[in-house]
Design an enzyme around this catalytic site. Structure first.
Site, PDB file in Angstrom:
ATOM      1  N   LYS A  53      54.599  81.052  10.007  1.00 57.56           N
ATOM      2  CA  LYS A  53      54.802  79.915   9.093  1.00 57.56           C
ATOM      3  C   LYS A  53      55.342  80.406   7.754  1.00 57.56           C
ATOM      4  O   LYS A  53      56.260  79.812   7.184  1.00 57.56           O
ATOM      5  CB  LYS A  53      53.479  79.146   8.908  1.00 57.56           C
ATOM      6  CG  LYS A  53      53.082  78.385  10.172  1.00 57.56           C
ATOM      7  CD  LYS A  53      51.655  77.879  10.176  1.00 57.56           C
ATOM      8  CE  LYS A  53      51.323  77.307  11.564  1.00 57.56           C
ATOM      9  NZ  LYS A  53      49.934  76.876  11.712  1.00 57.56           N
ATOM     10  N   GLN A  97      44.469  77.032   8.423  1.00 61.55           N
ATOM     11  CA  GLN A  97      44.709  77.465   9.809  1.00 61.55           C
ATOM     12  C   GLN A  97      43.427  77.327  10.634  1.00 61.55           C
ATOM     13  O   GLN A  97      42.359  77.807  10.227  1.00 61.55           O
ATOM     14  CB  GLN A  97      45.197  78.925   9.812  1.00 61.55           C
ATOM     15  CG  GLN A  97      45.543  79.464  11.185  1.00 61.55           C
ATOM     16  CD  GLN A  97      46.730  78.732  11.836  1.00 61.55           C
ATOM     17  OE1 GLN A  97      47.740  78.468  11.205  1.00 61.55           O
ATOM     18  NE2 GLN A  97      46.583  78.403  13.111  1.00 61.55           N
ATOM     19  N   ASP A 120      50.043  69.446   7.938  1.00 61.39           N
ATOM     20  CA  ASP A 120      49.696  69.579   9.352  1.00 61.39           C
ATOM     21  C   ASP A 120      49.450  68.203   9.974  1.00 61.39           C
ATOM     22  O   ASP A 120      49.424  68.066  11.189  1.00 61.39           O
ATOM     23  CB  ASP A 120      48.400  70.395   9.502  1.00 61.39           C
ATOM     24  CG  ASP A 120      48.659  71.826   9.946  1.00 61.39           C
ATOM     25  OD1 ASP A 120      49.692  72.067  10.595  1.00 61.39           O
ATOM     26  OD2 ASP A 120      47.815  72.689   9.651  1.00 61.39           O
TER      27      ASP A 120
END
Ligand code: NAD
Length: 297
Positions: A53, A97, A120
């Site tokens: 990412k 994460q 996200d």
């Protein structure tokens, strides 16, 4: 022989499009978008995902920050960091994460993330807006799947889409997106589904997000099916330096001759999750800079 849905290529195309946009913004004297990633503990795959990412941010010219915590960080400390990120004017979007260590509640952490910075697409607000025209950030993986279908001109309207897996981050939002904006008829299957094959055989489009290699075998799909394999599994492989190979949830070799379109693993959905993340970050940035219609309340 199926057409291979090349997520790597599509994600590269998206990165090039965004890089061009960033160059244009910077040439106008604006700062580039800024994505932060919070990583807790030392989980190998998580480190790889976060690294990828950050690398994507570098490719498109975003600023990125990696915020690391030891596995024994308290939930309160993590919440404190999230509140700080919510207030930080220099950060457009951030991710926490997953998975998190067991002593930390993913639900409580997600509840603290400001939905405008939730690139996200995991927060309850963003989840609740999936089906709305003026949504803010869509969940990254299902958004990536929809983008793949769009770029390969695969119609979902009126089709029967079968989603296997009903997680909060993939299966459930995938089903909502396909039935809502996708106008498909959707069946969601999961661990308690009886006679899974009965449903998968009816699928015009089959999306599998379970985490079990070879769960879907050739006898479980019909001729001409579109197969989207979200699963990422590490299976032992002596020929690889790492000692493992990445496999999806479907028996690719056996199903590919029957399918009309199919995603490979790796190189299918995986890169698209990152592409969605950086698209959402650009949207968050534009809303914050007043360059686009502001994200809905
Ligand atoms: P999860 O463990 O949260 O959910 C798995 C789902 O599969 C559950 O809903 C469960 O009911 C269902 N399931 C389990 N066994 C089943 C069975 N035998 N038959 C039918 N359904 C069954 O997992 P997740 O977070 O949704 O991830 C699923 C897979 O997708 C994993 O392999 C994960 O690594 C991968 N993933 C990939 C990406 C990507 O970018 N490609 C992103 C997220 C997750």
């Amino acid at each position: 022989m199926a057409t291979l849905i090349d997520g790597k290529k599509i994600s590269n195309d998206i990165e090039m499009e965004l890089a061009e946009e960033v160059r244009e913004l910077v040439s106008r004297g604006l700062r580039p978008p800024h994505l932060a990633a919070v990583l807790v503990g030392d989980d190998g795959p998580s480190r790889t995902y976060v690294r990828n990412k950050i690398r994507a941010c570098e490719t498109v010219g975003y600023k990125s920050s990696l915020i690391k915590f030891a596995a024994d960080v308290t939930e309160a400390r993590l919440v404190e960091e999230i509140e700080r990120l919510n207030k930080d004017d220099e950060i457009d979007g951030y991710i926490v994460q997953l998975p998190l260590p067991e002593h930390i509640s993913v639900e409580r952490i997600t509840d603290h993330i400001n939905h405008r910075k939730d690139v996200d697409g995991f927060t309850p607000t963003n989840f609740g807006k999936i089906d709305q025209e003026h949504h803010s950030h869509l969940p990254a993986t299902p958004m990536g799947v929809m983008e793949l279908l769009k770029r390969y001109a695969i119609q979902t309207k009126g089709k029967h889409c079968v989603v296997v897996g009903k997680s909060h981050i993939v299966g459930m939002p995938m089903g909502i997106l396909l039935a809502g904006p996708g106008d498909a008829t959707v069946t969601i299957c999961h661990i308690f589904t009886q006679e899974l094959a009965r449903y998968t055989r009816m699928a015009d489009i089959l999306v599998v997000a379970v985490g079990k290699p070879n769960l879907i075998t050739a006898d479980m799909v019909k001729e001409g099916v579109v197969v989207i394999d979200v699963g990422i599994n590490r299976v032992p492989d002596d020929t690889k330096k790492s000692g493992y190979a990445l496999r999806g949830d479907v028996d690719f070799e056996a199903i590919e001759p029957k399918a009309s379109f199919i995603t490979p693993v790796p190189g299918g959905v995986g890169p698209m999750t990152i592409a969605s993340l950086i698209m959402n970050t650009m949207a968050a940035y534009k809303a914050r800079q007043g360059l686009a219609e502001s994200l809905t309340e």
